[in-house]
Scaffold this active site. Structure first.
Site, PDB file in Angstrom:
ATOM      1  N   THR A  76       0.841  -1.206   0.000  1.00 14.70           N
ATOM      2  CA  THR A  76       0.000   0.000   0.000  1.00 14.70           C
ATOM      3  C   THR A  76       0.874   1.252   0.000  1.00 14.70           C
ATOM      4  O   THR A  76       0.674   2.166  -0.807  1.00 14.70           O
ATOM      5  CB  THR A  76      -0.932   0.017   1.235  1.00 14.70           C
ATOM      6  OG1 THR A  76      -1.798  -1.110   1.154  1.00 14.70           O
ATOM      7  CG2 THR A  76      -1.749   1.282   1.282  1.00 14.70           C
ATOM      8  N   ALA A 205       6.235  -8.690   0.946  1.00 12.01           N
ATOM      9  CA  ALA A 205       6.645 -10.000   1.463  1.00 12.01           C
ATOM     10  C   ALA A 205       5.468 -10.822   1.976  1.00 12.01           C
ATOM     11  O   ALA A 205       5.542 -12.039   2.052  1.00 12.01           O
ATOM     12  CB  ALA A 205       7.649  -9.809   2.595  1.00 12.01           C
ATOM     13  N   CYS A 327     -22.224  -8.208   0.105  1.00 14.79           N
ATOM     14  CA  CYS A 327     -22.584  -8.536   1.484  1.00 14.79           C
ATOM     15  C   CYS A 327     -21.362  -8.804   2.340  1.00 14.79           C
ATOM     16  O   CYS A 327     -21.387  -8.662   3.543  1.00 14.79           O
ATOM     17  CB  CYS A 327     -23.466  -9.775   1.507  1.00 14.79           C
ATOM     18  SG  CYS A 327     -25.065  -9.478   0.796  1.00 14.79           S
TER      19      CYS A 327
END
Lengths: 388, 211
Positions: A76, A205, A327
């Site tokens: 990220t 990793a 959902c």
């Protein structure tokens, strides 16, 4: 893995390999010093040497040089640095247009959306029914204002592997920087920046039985990139902060433990699952390309039934998988990847992702197919949706 | 194992009661669509004299809370009079199940709505509607919101497939923005027919398609 529990969500997280932990341990208890210059004390110098060696090895896994690898806290952060760092560095110099594919994972997609809010022009490139980007369409989308193209190497949900070479060559011809998110393909699918002209690559990793919180960003030499984190001068003055040496060591060990035999085994499990499900369970659709796909990924829609119910039934029987159903997600939105490949709501809601890892066996694959076949049959009995 | 659902919800999820279809039911309704993620069909049979629900069944395309709620409301409704059954609400169903995760409320509301609509359907078909308001374009529109557009999984009104609605002397005329030969045209036509023809003062439903 032990006994009754079968973990088939290795794209989300993997079990740490004990050998990785063993490799990391000395850097918690023995060589715990900060990486210092060669003029400081011995433990600091040893830490520095270990970090340098780790950097060289991780870089080498992509065919890169040590000074082209930035350690981060995970994929990220790597993708955030790539998109926002290039955008910030080139905004005033070149232009404000960025291209990403519609089916990128959230680090890239939401970085793109954030930049769009900040005034950048974004193109969200369509993919075909298998999830493939057409390099010609990409070529047509690049303008003289385009500063960056970010297209993943392989997809997080449906496993489709892009024609990364053609995409990279298009970007090179058009003199546009190219970033790829290789989180899920790293060491599973060959990628070499010596032969493929990519400028930035996101790796991690945690997808290969390494530690969580260990990521990397390959940055080709001389690629313009704004400083990401203020503080010290660590990570080539891009990302300040105490170097996480145990994680870097763990990252290296995780890479070393991936073998071609393991990747073959993953692929055999994948093919066995896909073949059995499509042959034995009616009204199923494979999501993603049949062959251009990650060795560890199978993603199948079970029509007329809903994914959270399938997932819960599987969990009650001891299998962990994930689904593209609305959902299931906290946002109650269906999978943008399934929509991106032209799937409708029903296809997204009934999609189940099986991702394999080091500790899975062929027996487990057979067991999950048998279980999901029974569950599909049960849920279809109570479903108002039927085949026409 | 840890689930966001309690034991009772899981029990109903794993072994739902009153599942299936009633052939030629006295009343039926479908709520939701694959686009909302959930869909419920409810079928009822009603004892003519006592006006009690003699049989009730449901089908679910949905998540665990949808299935469990469908199961519990059919248990609650069985044997009740129509007026009693109409009053069953989400809170009651949720309490009976020992609580549901709040984020899943909309999935479970669907089953409750399904039961109410099935009762309404019965009352309309048997001339039992008490407040007989004349059918208006708005009433027709709101019913069309429950007809699914299979192209997108969303309803006809939201996807702008309803081009025109006209109500005149007991005849409802609806223009659907699809070619008559379209693969989904017959399915849409019969679904509209079913939803509109039960309105008490509607004698004729005319469904037209564009070219």
């Amino acid at each position: 893995m032990a006994g009754e529990f079968v973990y088939l969500d290795n794209a989300a997280a993997t079990r740490l390999d004990e050998r990785v932990l063993e490799a990391m341990k000395p850097f918690f208890f023995d060589t715990y010093a900060v990486a210092t210059s060669e003029f400081a004390y011995t433990m600091g110098i040893e830490a520095r040497e270990a970090l340098d060696a780790a950097r060289e090895k991780v870089a080498k896994a992509l065919g890169a040089a040590a000074e082209e690898m930035i350690f981060t806290s995970g994929s990220t952060e790597s993708s955030n640095i790539a998109l926002k760092g290039v955008a910030s560095a080139l905004k005033k110099k070149k232009g404000n247009h960025i291209i990403v594919s519609k089916i990128e994972d959230f680090p890239v997609l939401n970085s793109a959306r954030a930049l769009e809010k900040d005034g950048f022009q974004l193109t969200y490139l369509d993919v075909d029914g298998d999830g493939l980007v057409d390099p010609n369409k990409l070529s047509d989308s690049i303008t003289d204002q385009t500063i960056l193209v970010s297209i993943q190497h392989a997809n997080q949900e449906i496993g489709t592997i892009q024609d990364i070479e053609s995409i990279a060559r298009v970007c090179k011809e058009k003199r546009t920087l190219f970033h790829t998110d290789a989180t899920h393909s790293f060491t599973r699918v060959p990628l070499n920046v010596k032969t493929v002209p990519i400028d930035l690559v996101t790796i991690a990793a945690n997808t290969i039985h390494g530690p969580k919180g260990a990521g990397g960003l390959y940055v080709r030499k001389d690629t313009p990139l704004a400083k990401w984190m203020d503080g010290g001068f660590q990570e080539f003055n891009i990302r300040a902060g105490l170097e996480n040496i145990p994680e870097a060591i763990g990252f290296v060990k995780a890479i070393e433990l991936v073998t071609p035999e393991e990747n073959d085994h993953l692929q055999q499990m994948r093919d066995h699952l896909i073949d059995r499900v499509l042959a034995e369970i009616p009204d199923t659709t494979l999501n993603g390309h049949r062959w251009k796909r990650l060795p560890q990924n199978a993603n199948i829609t079970f029509h007329f039934i809903e994914g959270e119910s399938i997932t819960l039934h599987l969990d009650l029987r001891g299998f962990a998988v994930s689904t593209g159903s609305a959902c299931f997600s906290r946002s109650l939105e269906g999978s943008h990847v399934i929509y991106g490949i032209g799937g409708d709501h029903e296809r997204a809601h009934g999609s189940i992702r099986f991702t394999f890892g080091r500790y899975n066996t062929m027996e487990e694959v057979d067991a999950v197919v048998t279980a999901v076949a029974e569950i599909a049959q049960e849920l279809r009995k109570i479903s108002p949706l039927k085949r026409d | 194992m840890k689930f966001p659902y309690n034991e009772k919800v899981l029990e109903h999820f794993r072994h739902p009661r009153n599942v299936g279809k009633i052939e030629n039911p006295d009343g039926k309704a479908v709520e939701g669509s694959p686009a909302c993620g959930d869909m419920v069909a409810v079928y009822i049979n009603v004892d003519k004299d006592s006006k009690k629900i003699s049989d009730v069944k449901f089908e679910s395309y949905g998540c665990a809370s949808n299935i469990a709620t469908g199961s519990i409301i059919t248990e609650l409704a069985k044997g009740k009079t129509l007026d009693e059954a109409k009053k069953i609400n989400w809170k009651q169903a949720s309490d009976e199940l020992g609580g549901l995760p709040p984020i899943k409320a909309h999935c479970s509301v669907l089953a409750v709505e399904g039961l109410r609509s099935a009762i309404q359907n019965y009352e309309e078909r048997h001339g039992l509607v008490k407040e007989q308001k004349p059918t208006t374009v708005e009433i027709v529109q709101s019913r069309l919101k429950k007809v699914m557009n299979p192209l997108s999984g969303l309803d006809l009104v939201r996807t702008k497939l309803v081009k025109d609605v006209e109500v005149k002397d007991g005849t409802v005329r609806i223009v659907v923005d699809l070619p008559e030969g379209h693969q989904f045209a017959p399915a849409i036509k019969s679904e509209i027919q079913e939803k509109i023809e039960t309105l008490w003062d509607v004698r004729k439903v005319v469904i037209e398609f564009t070219d």
